[in-house]
Design a protein around this motif. Sequence first.
Motif, PDB file in Angstrom:
ATOM      1  N   CYS A  20     -12.617 -11.627 -22.704  1.00  0.00           N
ATOM      2  CA  CYS A  20     -11.291 -11.579 -23.305  1.00  0.00           C
ATOM      3  C   CYS A  20     -10.381 -12.600 -22.620  1.00  0.00           C
ATOM      4  O   CYS A  20     -10.311 -12.670 -21.400  1.00  0.00           O
ATOM      5  N   ARG A  57      -7.290 -12.591 -22.565  1.00  0.00           N
ATOM      6  CA  ARG A  57      -6.025 -12.005 -22.121  1.00  0.00           C
ATOM      7  C   ARG A  57      -6.198 -11.152 -20.869  1.00  0.00           C
ATOM      8  O   ARG A  57      -5.508 -11.326 -19.887  1.00  0.00           O
ATOM      9  N   CYS A  58      -7.121 -10.192 -20.932  1.00  0.00           N
ATOM     10  CA  CYS A  58      -7.252  -9.258 -19.821  1.00  0.00           C
ATOM     11  C   CYS A  58      -8.519  -9.498 -19.012  1.00  0.00           C
ATOM     12  O   CYS A  58      -8.697  -8.907 -17.963  1.00  0.00           O
ATOM     13  N   CYS A 109     -10.057  -8.783 -26.767  1.00  0.00           N
ATOM     14  CA  CYS A 109     -10.718  -7.501 -26.947  1.00  0.00           C
ATOM     15  C   CYS A 109      -9.872  -6.585 -27.834  1.00  0.00           C
ATOM     16  O   CYS A 109      -8.702  -6.867 -28.100  1.00  0.00           O
ATOM     17  N   CYS A 144      -6.437  -5.529 -26.443  1.00  0.00           N
ATOM     18  CA  CYS A 144      -5.409  -6.564 -26.482  1.00  0.00           C
ATOM     19  C   CYS A 144      -4.984  -6.850 -27.917  1.00  0.00           C
ATOM     20  O   CYS A 144      -3.823  -7.144 -28.178  1.00  0.00           O
TER      21      CYS A 144
HETATM   22 ZN   LIG Z   1      -8.386  -7.847 -23.477  1.00  0.00          ZN
END
Ligand SMILES: [Zn+2]
Length: 49
Positions: A2, A4-5, A29, A32
């Motif tokens: 992912c 983002r995370c 994911c 997110c």
């Molecule tokens: Zn994520």
Amino acid sequence: MCSRCGATADGLPVTWTCSVENGGRLYFCDDCVRAHLRAIESRLDSSWW
Ligand SMILES: [Zn+2]
């Protein structure tokens, strides 16, 4: 992984979202995607989040 995370998954789950930004593909994911669904649908760059 992912973008983002940093969550990882085997293969590419169907719940993940692919976003094309700056000529590159980013994956997010399901968690997110839910958290940022509006921004994603507005096609905002993830850097804006
Ligand atoms: Zn994520």
